[in-house]
Design an enzyme around this catalytic site. Structure first.
Site, short mmCIF file in Angstrom:
data_model
loop_
_atom_site.label_atom_id
_atom_site.label_comp_id
_atom_site.label_asym_id
_atom_site.label_seq_id
_atom_site.Cartn_x
_atom_site.Cartn_y
_atom_site.Cartn_z
N GLU A 270 0.84 -1.22 0.00
CA GLU A 270 0.00 0.00 0.00
C GLU A 270 0.88 1.26 0.00
O GLU A 270 0.54 2.25 -0.65
CB GLU A 270 -0.95 0.00 1.20
CG GLU A 270 -1.95 -1.17 1.25
CD GLU A 270 -2.72 -1.40 -0.04
OE1 GLU A 270 -2.88 -0.46 -0.84
OE2 GLU A 270 -3.17 -2.55 -0.25
N HIS B 186 1.82 2.02 -3.47
CA HIS B 186 0.75 2.73 -4.20
C HIS B 186 0.77 4.23 -3.88
O HIS B 186 0.54 5.05 -4.76
CB HIS B 186 -0.63 2.18 -3.81
CG HIS B 186 -0.98 0.88 -4.47
ND1 HIS B 186 -0.74 0.61 -5.80
CD2 HIS B 186 -1.58 -0.24 -3.98
CE1 HIS B 186 -1.17 -0.61 -6.10
NE2 HIS B 186 -1.68 -1.15 -5.01
N HIS C 297 0.37 -2.21 -9.90
CA HIS C 297 0.56 -3.64 -9.67
C HIS C 297 1.61 -4.22 -10.61
O HIS C 297 1.81 -3.73 -11.72
CB HIS C 297 -0.77 -4.39 -9.81
CG HIS C 297 -1.67 -4.12 -8.64
ND1 HIS C 297 -3.03 -4.09 -8.72
CD2 HIS C 297 -1.37 -3.84 -7.34
CE1 HIS C 297 -3.54 -3.81 -7.53
NE2 HIS C 297 -2.56 -3.66 -6.67
N CYS D 175 7.28 -9.90 -6.57
CA CYS D 175 7.38 -8.49 -6.19
C CYS D 175 6.25 -8.16 -5.22
O CYS D 175 5.12 -8.62 -5.36
CB CYS D 175 7.26 -7.61 -7.44
SG CYS D 175 7.21 -5.83 -7.09
N CYS E 244 10.58 -5.51 -7.02
CA CYS E 244 11.37 -5.85 -8.21
C CYS E 244 12.28 -4.64 -8.51
O CYS E 244 12.05 -3.53 -8.00
CB CYS E 244 10.45 -6.16 -9.39
SG CYS E 244 9.58 -4.72 -10.02
ZN LIG Z 1 -2.56 -3.00 -4.79
ZN LIG Z 2 7.43 -4.93 -9.28
#
Ligand SMILES: [Zn+2]
Ligand SMILES: [Zn+2]
Length: 181
Positions: free
Chosen positions: A126, A129, A135, A141, A160
């Site tokens: 989160e 984000h 995503h 990842c 990643c």
């Molecule tokens: Zn998410």
């Molecule tokens: Zn990633």
């Protein structure tokens, strides 16, 4: 300095300390904690027995996010959803710089160590984000979407290479062990 406030509801101190501690694995991060004693009842859906996660984020933004706080991460021991999903492990509101993670489903079937491992992944997801990350198709990842608890358990807490760099460019520079090799 990135000032992060943890908003805590119904969570043990050991768990809160754990979150505060791994967040400090990022450079220049300061963590504050604020425990709340109740969540407004109008954010609760009686029929479903769940809270509306996105409404909780808005409520936190309006009522708890102080000037000078860059990011708020709520850790709440309740169950939540956001339509059209039946349930969520967490939800981020990037414009508000608020995200929340919900323990009710993360706790299922594991001991405290299993819970902490899942919680770390969901908090970092989160948080990603909030820094504009989307995503990831790499299932390992931490930015991989989790549709079920199995997806949470399968992925790692690491980013990643490209997500790790994007996060660092956004100002959140984690120790190198947070980067997938
Ligand atoms: Zn998410
Ligand atoms: Zn990633």
């Amino acid at each position: 300095m990135i000032k992060i406030m943890l908003v805590i509801y119904g969570v043990e101190k050991q768990t809160v300390d754990f979150v505060a501690s791994f967040l400090k694995d990022a450079r220049n991060v300061e963590v504050q904690e604020r425990e709340i004693k109740e969540i407004p009842y109008d954010l609760f859906n009686d029929k479903r027995g769940q809270y509306r996660g996105d409404f909780i984020n808005q409520w936190i933004y309006k009522n708890l996010k102080k000037k000078g706080t860059d990011i708020v991460i709520g850790i709440l021991d309740v169950d939540a959803y956001v339509p059209p999903l039946n349930f969520i492990f967490g939800v981020a509101s990037p414009k508000l710089k608020v995200c929340t993670v919900y323990l009710a489903r993360l706790k299922i079937g594991v001991d405290i160590y299993g819970l902490l491992s899942r919680l770390k992944k969901e908090v970092l997801h989160e948080l990603g984000h909030l820094f504009g990350l989307h995503h990831c198709l790499n299932k390992l990842c931490v930015m991989a979407f989790s549709n079920s608890i199995y997806d949470v358990d399968r992925k790692t807490y690491k980013f990643c290479g490209s997500h790790y760099s994007r996060l660092a460019m956004g100002g959140l520079e984690f120790k190198s062990k947070y980067k997938l090799i």
